[in-house]
Each structure stands twice: as structure tokens, then as C-alpha cells.
Write an enzyme that holds these catalytic residues in place. Structure first.
Site, PDB file in Angstrom:
ATOM      1  N   CYS A   1       0.535   0.525  10.403  1.00 50.03           N
ATOM      2  CA  CYS A   1       0.187  -0.559   9.491  1.00 50.03           C
ATOM      3  C   CYS A   1       1.402  -1.219   8.842  1.00 50.03           C
ATOM      4  O   CYS A   1       2.224  -0.553   8.206  1.00 50.03           O
ATOM      5  CB  CYS A   1      -0.756  -0.035   8.407  1.00 50.03           C
TER       6      CYS A   1
ATOM      7  N   CYS B   1       0.236   5.072   6.843  1.00 48.56           N
ATOM      8  CA  CYS B   1      -0.371   4.854   8.160  1.00 48.56           C
ATOM      9  C   CYS B   1       0.682   4.258   9.095  1.00 48.56           C
ATOM     10  O   CYS B   1       1.193   3.166   8.838  1.00 48.56           O
ATOM     11  CB  CYS B   1      -1.571   3.922   8.045  1.00 48.56           C
TER      12      CYS B   1
ATOM     13  N   ARG C   1     -17.803  -2.858  18.051  1.00 52.02           N
ATOM     14  CA  ARG C   1     -17.031  -4.053  17.713  1.00 52.02           C
ATOM     15  C   ARG C   1     -15.692  -4.070  18.452  1.00 52.02           C
ATOM     16  O   ARG C   1     -14.866  -3.179  18.283  1.00 52.02           O
ATOM     17  CB  ARG C   1     -16.792  -4.096  16.195  1.00 52.02           C
TER      18      ARG C   1
ATOM     19  N   CYS D   1     -19.361   1.426   8.655  1.00 51.74           N
ATOM     20  CA  CYS D   1     -18.582   0.865   9.759  1.00 51.74           C
ATOM     21  C   CYS D   1     -17.357   1.763   9.916  1.00 51.74           C
ATOM     22  O   CYS D   1     -16.492   1.802   9.039  1.00 51.74           O
ATOM     23  CB  CYS D   1     -18.166  -0.570   9.432  1.00 51.74           C
TER      24      CYS D   1
ATOM     25  N   CYS E   1       0.834  -1.203   0.000  1.00 59.63           N
ATOM     26  CA  CYS E   1       0.000   0.000   0.000  1.00 59.63           C
ATOM     27  C   CYS E   1       0.867   1.252   0.000  1.00 59.63           C
ATOM     28  O   CYS E   1       1.888   1.329   0.695  1.00 59.63           O
ATOM     29  CB  CYS E   1      -0.901  -0.011   1.235  1.00 59.63           C
TER      30      CYS E   1
ATOM     31  N   CYS F   1     -19.058  -7.219   4.126  1.00 61.56           N
ATOM     32  CA  CYS F   1     -18.400  -5.937   4.369  1.00 61.56           C
ATOM     33  C   CYS F   1     -17.081  -5.910   3.603  1.00 61.56           C
ATOM     34  O   CYS F   1     -16.430  -6.959   3.437  1.00 61.56           O
ATOM     35  CB  CYS F   1     -18.150  -5.769   5.877  1.00 61.56           C
TER      36      CYS F   1
ATOM     37  N   CYS G   1     -16.026 -10.132   6.121  1.00 57.60           N
ATOM     38  CA  CYS G   1     -15.400  -8.863   5.738  1.00 57.60           C
ATOM     39  C   CYS G   1     -14.155  -9.133   4.891  1.00 57.60           C
ATOM     40  O   CYS G   1     -13.355 -10.013   5.228  1.00 57.60           O
ATOM     41  CB  CYS G   1     -15.011  -8.075   6.984  1.00 57.60           C
TER      42      CYS G   1
END
Length: 375
Positions: free
Chosen positions: A88, A85, A290, A218, A81, A158, A125
Site C-alpha cells: 500500500c 501493509c 468483484r 465485503c 496511515c 460501502c 464506496c
């Protein structure tokens, strides 16, 4: 109360009988969208046991406290990616154990969804480590087919695929997508300390596109990034004052991963996690909260306190995106010890409303005698 021979006689208390087969019939509180930070801070700062009691009471008024949504998360495209972040391991900017891979074919994803359903999960998901879907037409078409097939199994579906345009959100809705995950991560003020390649307003833009397409939102955050209590309060205020409360609010506890800028961060304290969950439940009475990443580090009693405070969903299965997950068998055994059971697909009222005619006629709730008498 009866008086006889000059003495006070107290009548025996009357207890109403509740049918063992009755279904909990919660009453939905009206949503507020004008919360101030001062109001939320007052809730957050209240004595912890008082806060948990208040949150538990609100949870029981608005949700069935015996139900936990079981979700399984699968990484369908790992690593590589372009975002930065700082938490991550899938960012291409950091040297981490996570290696980049191509988007999976459809069949292994469908097989994983079948296994999840067999083990009691009702939401599946799928996550892809992308900034957005620009230039990924063939990959997006493959994902749309994954959504169609998982939805065809009767499961909620999801995805989390990075930023979306309104047209892409519409296509996902038409394919049968139930919910889209796009976390805000933290407060607007602290956000630039965590991510610089995508703005807070860009995240809110994707959430708006998802909501406008009729997909359930979400969106939650991560605790342990180095944020303050004020940032946790700011995150809750941000989602509470959206035009609609999110269908679900994931609360993640940072799992520090070697090679990321936050690899040396300390794990978030349980009381901080508990206080955040309880505050979110008070402010977001009908939202699914969650208990997400980092749950496997909590003891069973710590998890039970989170459920008491209003958490009513977990990720379960073999793996999350890049961090460990609690196995199905362990989770089902734990839930059995605590008198909890899994939600059915599309059981949450806000999800059922958005799905509309696609679900067909819904069964009428059975109300217990005690609930009927108190109505």
C-alpha cells in the site's frame, strides 16, 4: 419415439419458448461452511477449462449471468496511515507518490456519488486510510452523514475505514450503510509476510462486528503478493467457512507501486486470476465476486473470461483508491458488446434480506416459460 412399418421414427424435439421480457430467476444453492483445504485444492487444481465450465454452470444456477454490479470507489482520506501493509502506497512508513491529506468535506463526496449514479454505478464506496477510528469522533460523524446522504440517493453504500468496534458498526448500520469492506488479503499463514501491524484475528474481529450489526460483509484478497497457490486456497477456505458467506469477495491483482516493499513484484498471470475467480465461484455460489484492482491491465477478452468464470462486479469510474480504474464509458461499451447490463441497487438477494423493511415491498420476479417448465 414412434415405430411405423418396421422403421424407427424419431419425433421432432420440442423446444420451450422463453419470453424475451422474462427475468432470470436463479436458484440459490445452500451455503457450505465446512470446506476443507483438500476439497478446495482439488477444485483449484482441476483443468482450467473444466474449472471455468463448472464455475460458469454454478454461476448461472445461482445468479443472473447477464448482470454486473457497477461500483465506484472514492478515497475520502488519503495517505498517512500508520499500518505497514507492504502493498500500500498510503502507508506513512514508505516513500511513495501518494501524499497524505485530510478527510474530505461532505459536499465533494456527495457530488462524486451523484456523478457515479448518473454514469450507471449503483454502489458507492468510500475509503479512508486509517488503522481504526480511535480519536476520530468528529471525522466519524462526518462519514456517518456522508453515508446518510448517499443512501438517500437510492444507492448502495460501502465504506472501508480500518478496524471497527461493535458500537461503530452499529452506528454505520443505523446511518444506512449497506456493506463494509475489510479484506483478509491472503491466507492466515502468509499474512505475517505482508502485514505486521494488524493481526489476522483483528481483521476477523472487525468482520464479526460488521456481520453482527446486520451490515453486508465485503472481504477478499490480493493476488501477486508473493503468495502460493496454497495461500489462495487458504483465503477462499477462510471466507467460505465464516458463519455467513461474505456478500462480496473482491479479487484484486496487485498493482506494484514504486516505494512500497512489493514494488518489484511481477504482475499476477491471468490464468492464476481466472483460476482463483472460478474456484471462489464454486465454493461461494451466491456471493458477488468483484474483479477489482488491476482490472485495467486486462484485455477485454481476458475480462470476458473472468465474467464467464463467475465474476459479476467491477469498480468503474475515474480512479480507485490509489490505482487506475477503467472509465464508465469504456466499461459500458464493453458490457454492451458482451450482452451484459448493470445490476440495480439492492438487487442481490442477500443484500435485500439484510436491508429488510428499509427497502419496502419488493417486486415479484417474472419467471420465463422455460424456467417454469423445468421447475
Amino acid at each position: 419415439m414412434n415405430f411405423s412399418a418396421g422403421f424407427l421414427r424419431l419425433s421432432a424435439p420440442r423446444f420451450s419458448r422463453s419470453l424475451a421480457t422474462a427475468t432470470h430467476a436463479p436458484r440459490s444453492a445452500p451455503q457450505r461452511h465446512d470446506w476443507t483445504r483438500q476439497e478446495i485444492q482439488k477444485i483449484y487444481d482441476s483443468p482450467l477449462l473444466d474449472l471455468v465450465f463448472r464455475a460458469s454452470s454454478i454461476h448461472r444456477q445461482n445468479n443472473d449471468p447477464s448482470k454486473i454490479q457497477l461500483c465506484t470507489l472514492m478515497n475520502i482520506k488519503t495517505g498517512g496511515c500508520s499500518e505497514d501493509c507492504s502493498y500500500c502506497s498510503q502507508s506513512s512508513r514508505y516513500s511513495t507518490p501518494t501524499k497524505a491529506s485530510r478527510l474530505l468535506d461532505i459536499e465533494p463526496v456527495i457530488e462524486a456519488a451523484r456523478k457515479a449514479k448518473e454514469n450507471g454505478s449503483t454502489r458507492f464506496c468510500m475509503g479512508a486510510a486509517w488503522r481504526d477510528l480511535a480519536g476520530r469522533k468528529r471525522g466519524f460523524e462526518r462519514i456517518l452523514q456522508m453515508v446518510r446522504e448517499v443512501r438517500g440517493m437510492g444507492m448502495e453504500v460501502c465504506t472501508t475505514l480500518g478496524m471497527l468496534t461493535p458500537e461503530q458498526a452499529k452506528q454505520l448500520k443505523e446511518a444506512g450503510l449497506t456493506a463494509y469492506n475489510h479484506n483478509l488479503d491472503t491466507s492466515r499463514e502468509f499474512y505475517p509476510q505482508v502485514i505486521t501491524t494488524r493481526s489476522y484475528d483483528e481483521r476477523l474481529g472487525t468482520i464479526s462486528a460488521v456481520r453482527d450489526a446486520g451490515i453486508s460483509v465485503c472481504s477478499g484478497g490480493i493476488l501477486g503478493l508473493g503468495e502460493s497457490d496454497a495461500d489462495r486456497i487458504g483465503l477462499i477456505q477462510e471466507v467460505a467457512n465464516m458463519p455467513e458467506h461474505p456478500e462480496s469477495f473482491p479479487v484484486n491483482a496487485l498493482v506494484p507501486i514504486p516505494g512500497t516493499p512489493l514494488e518489484g513484484n511481477e504482475r499476477v498471470a491471468h490464468h492464476t486470476l481466472l483460476r482463483t475467480i472460478a474456484t471462489a465461484r464454486v465454493v461461494l455460489p451466491g456471493t458477488i465476486i468483484r474483479l477489482a484492482a488491476g482490472r485495467n491491465t486486462l484485455s477485454e477478452s481476458e475480462q470476458a473470461m473472468c465474467f464467464m468464470a463467475g465474476a459479476n462486479a467491477v469498480f468503474t469510474g475515474e480512479q480507485m483508491l490509489t490505482t487506475p480504474c477503467s472509465p464508465w464509458d469504456e466499461d459500458k461499451a464493453m458490457m454492451g458488446r458482451w450482452g451484459l447490463e448493470g445490476m440495480q441497487s439492492f438487487e442481490q438477494a442477500s443484500v435485500a434480506r439484510k436491508e429488510g423493511a428499509a427497502l419496502g415491498p419488493q417486486p415479484t420476479r417474472i419467471v420465463s416459460e422455460s424456467q417454469a417448465e423445468s421447475s
